[in-house]
Motif scaffolding. Structure first.
Motif, short mmCIF file in Angstrom:
data_model
loop_
_atom_site.label_atom_id
_atom_site.label_comp_id
_atom_site.label_asym_id
_atom_site.label_seq_id
_atom_site.Cartn_x
_atom_site.Cartn_y
_atom_site.Cartn_z
N ARG A 157 0.71 -1.05 0.05
CA ARG A 157 0.16 0.11 0.03
C ARG A 157 0.85 1.40 -0.18
NH1 ARG A 157 -1.96 2.82 4.85
NH2 ARG A 157 -3.61 4.57 3.86
N LEU A 161 0.94 4.05 -2.94
CA LEU A 161 0.48 5.34 -3.15
C LEU A 161 1.72 6.40 -3.15
CD1 LEU A 161 -1.89 5.00 0.01
CD2 LEU A 161 -2.64 5.07 -2.55
N LYS A 165 1.48 9.36 -5.70
CA LYS A 165 1.63 10.76 -5.43
C LYS A 165 2.78 11.42 -5.94
CE LYS A 165 -0.30 10.37 -1.05
NZ LYS A 165 -0.38 9.98 0.58
N ILE A 173 -5.87 11.80 -2.80
CA ILE A 173 -6.20 10.15 -2.48
C ILE A 173 -6.75 10.19 -1.26
CG2 ILE A 173 -5.30 7.90 -2.64
CD1 ILE A 173 -2.86 8.86 -4.03
N VAL A 175 -8.16 6.95 0.96
CA VAL A 175 -7.60 5.58 1.39
C VAL A 175 -8.02 4.81 2.42
CG1 VAL A 175 -5.65 4.10 1.14
CG2 VAL A 175 -5.45 6.05 0.27
#
Length: 177
Positions: A157, A161, A165, A173, A175
Motif C-alpha cells: 500500500r 501510494l 503521489k 487520494i 484510502v
C-alpha cells in the motif's frame, strides 16, 4: 446457469466496432454500460441513466458521456474498447465490480483521451485489483481525485501510494485499504 442467459451475458460484453462506427462512441458505450448494469451521466445533465430502454433519443452527437457509475455491474476488460472515443469522460466509479482487474485499470489509463479528461476515479471492493493496476493510474495526468477502499489484492500500500503521489502531485487520494 441458464444457457440463454449465459449467451446474452457474454454477447453484452463483446465490442461491436461496426456499431460504434454507425452510432458513435458515446451512444455505443452507453448501450454497453447499461446492458452490463452500470449507469451513465451525460454532459449537461444531472440525472444518471440506468435503463437501457430509456436512453435519450435525438441527434447521436448530442449526448456525451461525462460520468460512469459501474457499481455492482458486470463490466469487464473485454468491453473497455468502448471507452476509446469518449471525449468528455470525467468521472468513473468502479465499486463492487467482480470482473474489474489490473488489466482494466491499465486499459483505462492507456486510453489517450482519458489521460487528459478523467479527473475522478473510485475503485472500491474490486478484489482482483492489485498494486500493479493502481500504479498504472499514474498515466492519468488530469486525475485529481482517487478513492481506494477494500482492495485485498493491494499488498504494498505505502509504496504504491507514494508512486502515485510522486507521479501525480495534485492528486487527492482517499484510502481505506
Amino acid at each position: 446457469m441458464n444457457r440463454r442467459f449465459g449467451v446474452l451475458l457474454f454477447s453484452s460484453r463483446v465490442v461491436d466496432y461496426e456499431r460504434i462506427k454507425a452510432i458513435g462512441p458515446d451512444r455505443a458505450a452507453a448501450e454497453w454500460l447499461l446492458r452490463c448494469g452500470a449507469k451513465v451521466r451525460f454532459l449537461g445533465f444531472e440525472r444518471w441513466h440506468h435503463d437501457y430502454n430509456a436512453l435519450p433519443t435525438g441527434p447521436l452527437d448530442r449526448y456525451k458521456i461525462q460520468g460512469i457509475d459501474a457499481t455492482e455491474s458486470c463490466i469487464m476488460y473485454r468491453g473497455f474498447d468502448h471507452l476509446d472515443g469518449l471525449q468528455h469522460l470525467e468521472e468513473v466509479k468502479l465499486i463492487r465490480c467482480v470482473y474489474i482487474e489490473d488489466g482494466c485499470l491499465e486499459r483505462l489509463s492507456s486510453t489517450e483521451v482519458l489521460q487528459s479528461t478523467l479527473s475522478s476515479l473510485e475503485v472500491v471492493s474490486c478484489g482482483n485489483v492489485s498494486d500493479k493496476g493502481l500504479i498504472a493510474l499514474h498515466k492519468l495526468g488530469n486525475l485529481q481525485r482517487l478513492v481506494l477502499s477494500d482492495l485485498p489484492g493491494v499488498k504494498d500500500r505505502d509504496q504504491t501510494l507514494e508512486r502515485l503521489k510522486t507521479a501525480l502531485p495534485k492528486l487527492d487520494i482517499t484510502v481505506d485499504l
